[in-house]
Structures are given as C-alpha cells and as structure tokens.
Design a protein around this motif. Structure first.
Motif, PDB file in Angstrom:
ATOM      1  N   ARG A   1     -57.128 -53.022  -3.093  1.00 13.57           N
ATOM      2  CA  ARG A   1     -57.354 -51.589  -2.863  1.00 13.57           C
ATOM      3  C   ARG A   1     -58.837 -51.270  -2.712  1.00 13.57           C
ATOM      4  N   ALA A   2     -59.140 -50.295  -1.869  1.00 15.15           N
ATOM      5  CA  ALA A   2     -60.509 -49.805  -1.747  1.00 15.15           C
ATOM      6  C   ALA A   2     -60.895 -49.162  -3.075  1.00 15.15           C
ATOM      7  N   SER A   3     -62.054 -49.525  -3.629  1.00 13.83           N
ATOM      8  CA  SER A   3     -62.447 -48.991  -4.930  1.00 13.83           C
ATOM      9  C   SER A   3     -62.727 -47.496  -4.861  1.00 13.83           C
ATOM     10  N   GLU A   4     -63.336 -47.050  -3.813  1.00  7.13           N
ATOM     11  CA  GLU A   4     -63.600 -45.627  -3.594  1.00  7.13           C
ATOM     12  C   GLU A   4     -63.191 -45.314  -2.157  1.00  7.13           C
ATOM     13  N   ASP A   5     -62.036 -44.737  -1.985  1.00 11.99           N
ATOM     14  CA  ASP A   5     -61.532 -44.453  -0.645  1.00 11.99           C
ATOM     15  C   ASP A   5     -61.650 -42.961  -0.367  1.00 11.99           C
ATOM     16  N   PRO A   6     -62.531 -42.566   0.541  1.00 15.89           N
ATOM     17  CA  PRO A   6     -62.665 -41.144   0.839  1.00 15.89           C
ATOM     18  C   PRO A   6     -61.379 -40.541   1.423  1.00 15.89           C
ATOM     19  N   LEU A   7     -60.505 -41.384   1.938  1.00 14.41           N
ATOM     20  CA  LEU A   7     -59.249 -40.886   2.507  1.00 14.41           C
ATOM     21  C   LEU A   7     -58.166 -40.658   1.451  1.00 14.41           C
ATOM     22  N   ALA A   8     -58.409 -41.073   0.211  1.00 12.54           N
ATOM     23  CA  ALA A   8     -57.403 -40.895  -0.842  1.00 12.54           C
ATOM     24  C   ALA A   8     -57.104 -39.414  -1.065  1.00 12.54           C
ATOM     25  N   ARG A   9     -58.128 -38.571  -1.061  1.00  9.09           N
ATOM     26  CA  ARG A   9     -57.919 -37.126  -1.227  1.00  9.09           C
ATOM     27  C   ARG A   9     -57.148 -36.547  -0.040  1.00  9.09           C
ATOM     28  N   GLU A  10     -57.439 -37.042   1.157  1.00  9.61           N
ATOM     29  CA  GLU A  10     -56.695 -36.601   2.341  1.00  9.61           C
ATOM     30  C   GLU A  10     -55.231 -36.991   2.215  1.00  9.61           C
ATOM     31  N   ALA A  11     -54.981 -38.183   1.694  1.00 12.32           N
ATOM     32  CA  ALA A  11     -53.607 -38.640   1.504  1.00 12.32           C
ATOM     33  C   ALA A  11     -52.879 -37.745   0.504  1.00 12.32           C
ATOM     34  N   ALA A  12     -53.571 -37.347  -0.562  1.00 15.25           N
ATOM     35  CA  ALA A  12     -52.966 -36.443  -1.548  1.00 15.25           C
ATOM     36  C   ALA A  12     -52.615 -35.110  -0.900  1.00 15.25           C
ATOM     37  N   ARG A  13     -53.510 -34.609  -0.050  1.00 16.04           N
ATOM     38  CA  ARG A  13     -53.234 -33.340   0.648  1.00 16.04           C
ATOM     39  C   ARG A  13     -52.092 -33.493   1.661  1.00 16.04           C
ATOM     40  N   ALA A  14     -51.962 -34.674   2.252  1.00 13.83           N
ATOM     41  CA  ALA A  14     -50.928 -34.902   3.261  1.00 13.83           C
ATOM     42  C   ALA A  14     -49.533 -35.068   2.661  1.00 13.83           C
ATOM     43  N   CYS A  15     -49.470 -35.343   1.375  1.00 16.83           N
ATOM     44  CA  CYS A  15     -48.169 -35.552   0.727  1.00 16.83           C
ATOM     45  C   CYS A  15     -47.371 -34.252   0.750  1.00 16.83           C
ATOM     46  N   PRO A  16     -46.177 -34.269   1.352  1.00 20.33           N
ATOM     47  CA  PRO A  16     -45.399 -33.038   1.478  1.00 20.33           C
ATOM     48  C   PRO A  16     -44.861 -32.498   0.157  1.00 20.33           C
ATOM     49  N   VAL A  17     -44.830 -33.322  -0.892  1.00 17.24           N
ATOM     50  CA  VAL A  17     -44.312 -32.872  -2.188  1.00 17.24           C
ATOM     51  C   VAL A  17     -45.374 -32.918  -3.284  1.00 17.24           C
ATOM     52  N   GLN A  18     -46.631 -33.087  -2.898  1.00 18.52           N
ATOM     53  CA  GLN A  18     -47.759 -33.138  -3.837  1.00 18.52           C
ATOM     54  C   GLN A  18     -47.517 -34.116  -4.988  1.00 18.52           C
ATOM     55  N   ALA A  19     -47.100 -35.325  -4.631  1.00 15.61           N
ATOM     56  CA  ALA A  19     -46.814 -36.347  -5.645  1.00 15.61           C
ATOM     57  C   ALA A  19     -48.058 -37.159  -6.019  1.00 15.61           C
TER      58      ALA A  19
END
Length: 68
Positions: free
Chosen positions: A44-62
């Motif tokens: 895994r990337a230790s610090e992934d700037p896209l992780a927050r984008e992935a959280a926002r993209a989750c349709p159920v905020q999981a």
C-alpha cells in the motif's frame, strides 16, 4: 513531523461498488467477495493523496481517512 494516514473501512456498510479501488488503486482493492479492502501494508502507498478522494467517491460513506 510528517502526518500519518489512518484509513478504515466499515465492512458492514460496504456494498462492493469498487469506487475506492478505481479511485485509489495504490491503497484499495476488492476481496474475493467483491468488497472493499486495504492492500497489505507492504504493498500500500504510505501516504496516498487519492485516499480521501476514494472516501468521497464511496456511495455509502464506508471509508474514513484520518490524519495525525
């Protein structure tokens, strides 16, 4: 001092849409049942700037991303 990302997945909420893996493939994958999973720490990337984008993209905020 560098920040540390803490990422958690609410597996009871996850519906397996795959948006996290599509948005941040260096951090997320899908398990054998199609649900969201974090890549192993050594992959895994230790610090992934896209992780927050992935959280926002989750349709159920999981997904939750917190930083120290």
């Amino acid at each position: 001092m560098p920040t540390t990302q803490h990422i958690s997945i609410d597996t009871d909420r996850c519906i397996g849409s795959g948006q996290c893996a599509l948005t941040a493939p260096k951090t997320f994958t899908q398990d054998d049942d199609g649900f969201s999973a974090l890549l192993p720490p050594d992959e895994r990337a230790s610090e992934d700037p896209l992780a927050r984008e992935a959280a926002r993209a989750c349709p159920v905020q999981a997904i939750t991303v917190a930083e120290d």
